[in-house]
Design an enzyme around this catalytic site. Structure first.
Site, PDB file in Angstrom:
ATOM      1  N   LYS A 176      35.732  75.177  37.969  1.00  8.43           N
ATOM      2  CA  LYS A 176      36.214  73.858  38.403  1.00  8.43           C
ATOM      3  C   LYS A 176      35.131  72.788  38.241  1.00  8.43           C
ATOM      4  O   LYS A 176      35.420  71.669  37.823  1.00  8.43           O
ATOM      5  CB  LYS A 176      36.702  73.936  39.849  1.00  8.43           C
ATOM      6  CG  LYS A 176      37.971  74.795  39.973  1.00  8.43           C
ATOM      7  CD  LYS A 176      38.280  75.119  41.424  1.00  8.43           C
ATOM      8  CE  LYS A 176      39.573  75.920  41.571  1.00  8.43           C
ATOM      9  NZ  LYS A 176      39.738  76.487  42.919  1.00  8.43           N
TER      10      LYS A 176
ATOM     11  N   ASP B 203      35.200  80.996  40.306  1.00  8.83           N
ATOM     12  CA  ASP B 203      36.304  80.034  40.366  1.00  8.83           C
ATOM     13  C   ASP B 203      35.753  78.607  40.575  1.00  8.83           C
ATOM     14  O   ASP B 203      36.140  77.670  39.867  1.00  8.83           O
ATOM     15  CB  ASP B 203      37.241  80.433  41.522  1.00  8.83           C
ATOM     16  CG  ASP B 203      38.370  79.452  41.726  1.00  8.83           C
ATOM     17  OD1 ASP B 203      39.313  79.463  40.923  1.00  8.83           O
ATOM     18  OD2 ASP B 203      38.298  78.664  42.683  1.00  8.83           O
TER      19      ASP B 203
HETATM   20  N1  HSE Z   1      41.487  81.244  44.587  1.00  5.37           N
HETATM   21  C1  HSE Z   1      41.447  79.807  44.569  1.00  5.37           C
HETATM   22  C2  HSE Z   1      40.895  79.310  45.908  1.00  5.37           C
HETATM   23  C3  HSE Z   1      42.825  79.283  44.308  1.00  5.37           C
HETATM   24  O1  HSE Z   1      40.730  80.121  46.841  1.00  5.37           O
HETATM   25  O2  HSE Z   1      40.570  78.137  46.027  1.00  5.37           O
HETATM   26  C4  HSE Z   1      42.880  77.876  43.820  1.00  5.37           C
HETATM   27  O3  HSE Z   1      42.247  77.680  42.605  1.00  5.37           O
END
Ligand code: HSE
Length: 412
Positions: A200, A196
């Site tokens: 980003k 994740d």
């Molecule tokens: N799973 C992500 C986090 C959610 O914990 O930041 C936001 O993108």
């Protein structure tokens, strides 16, 4: 003006809620008499929902309805989100998304489609949830040559690390707690393994440096392997371990990019970012360091970022925002082994004094660390800075030493 929302999960339902609750002020800011949600696309049924009449399971209802000018994509995942968003842009609809996977994998294609069709593709909510970061980077910081970005971009892992540091919970217990509180998914892979955060940083790197970066090109390590022993040695050094996503302008038109646990000094602006909060440090030539801080996830913070983009699309109807970056290039992302860093190393050896003397010799001096309760044979040290390739070769040359963990030391 009419809006369609594709995906009625946490963020999508938040968007519908905010658009209804704040209708008049949002419409006014959008320079529209009304801004109504006409369709909600979701395969599930929500018979008791106050918006039940707006639900459809057919994407074509949205695509073919010319009165829908703005489409919000909050479905997540790459397919069919990509096909739907591309079709909407090609049909002359602006699209707003919170889907970082979509932007990280297909951002340049979708931005080009938006430009060619004189509409907009906006994605403020894809990074940092409710923290404004995309717009400041693409607009407000445009006068600066941006050199570097370092971010705590994942709330779940930051929560887990905070629990490990502040409350001495081990990784598994902290993860379980994060799941119980609803921060971490049942399958926490994307968060804890760094994917994740990787998506980003790819988006931020593309914005800052102008060329698409695929997540697969970025060396990514998560936090699963971190132990309380690592946390204790970090503390002994005067710092904390954070999952940092970093990108930096390099030599020869290349960039450096990496996601990994990193040791930051206690006086770093990133060290005090705790729990589910996110922070993004942007370093520019004229600007110095700017840090953006706030809630990086959650229904309403993320929905508010989506709605701000909807307002932007509506206000600028008929004008493309000229947000664009080039397609990916081979050899653009430098091999992370050629980046300079220092290591915090935790290891074991039968003869610790001899192993430390060897480390001193091989590295030309190391900073030795101790912790209470260390088992016999364990030791830790911080190396001087060098390329990662050279540091790993030196670690490999240590005799009778078993390396347990290696954490990069950063200077933010
Ligand atoms: N799973 C992500 C986090 C959610 O914990 O930041 C936001 O993108």
């Amino acid at each position: 003006m009419n809006v369609a929302v594709m995906g009625y999960g946490v963020v999508g339902s938040g968007v519908v809620e905010v658009l209804a609750k704040e209708h008049d002020s949002i419409a006014k800011r959008s320079l529209q008499e009304t801004l109504e949600v006409k369709y909600i696309l979701d395969l599930r049924s929500f018979p008791a929902d106050p918006n039940a009449a707006k639900f459809t399971t057919s994407f074509d209802d949205i695509l073919r309805d010319a009165s829908v000018q703005i489409v919000v994509e909050t479905m997540g995942g790459l397919h069919p989100a990509y096909e739907y968003v591309l079709a909407c842009l090609q049909a002359g609809k602006s699209v707003v998304t919170s889907n970082k996977e979509l932007v990280a994998e297909k951002g340049n294609v979708l931005l080009r489609a938006a430009a060619e069709n004189n509409v907009n593709f906006l994605f403020e909510a894809s990074v940092g949830g409710g923290i404004p970061i995309i717009r400041p980077i693409s607009q407000c910081l445009a006068a600066n040559e941006l050199d570097e970005i370092a971010g705590i971009l994942n709330g779940t892992t930051n929560y887990i690390l905070t629990q490990m540091i502040a409350n001495h919970l081990d990784f598994d217990t902290a993860l379980k707690q994060a799941q119980e509180l609803g921060y971490a998914e049942k399958d926490p892979t994307a968060d804890v393994d760094g994917h994740d955060a990787c998506r980003k940083i790819c988006i931020l790197a593309a914005l800052c440096f102008g060329t698409h970066v695929y997540p697969g090109e970025v060396h990514t390590e998560g936090i699963r392997a971190l132990t309380l022993a690592d946390v204790a040695y970090a503390k002994a050094w005067g710092g904390v371990i954070k999952l940092l996503a970093r990108a930096k302008r390099g030599d020869n038109s290349q960039i450096e990019a990496i996601v990994s646990p990193a040791l930051v000094q206690n006086d770093s602006q990133l060290a005090g970012v705790n729990d589910v909060f996110n922070a993004i440090l942007v370093r520019g030539d004229a600007l110095g360091d700017v840090v953006f801080y706030g809630r990086g996830a959650g229904k309403l913070p993320t929905a508010s970022a989506v709605v701000a983009d909807v307002v932007d699309c509506a206000r600028n109807w008929g004008k493309n925002r000229m947000l664009l970056w080039e397609g990916a290039r081979t050899d653009y992302v430098r091999d992370y082994l050629d980046s300079e860093t220092a290591f915090l190393v935790r290891a074991t050896a039968e003869d610790v004094p001899a192993a430390l003397a060897d480390a001193e010799r091989v590295f030309g001096g190391v900073h030795t660390l101790t912790r209470d309760g260390a088992p016999a044979g364990e030791f830790a040290f911080v190396t001087p800075a060098d390329t990662e390739r050279a540091l790993r070769a030196k670690l490999g040359a240590l005799l009778g030493v078993k390396i347990l963990s290696v954490i990069r030391v950063v200077g933010y």
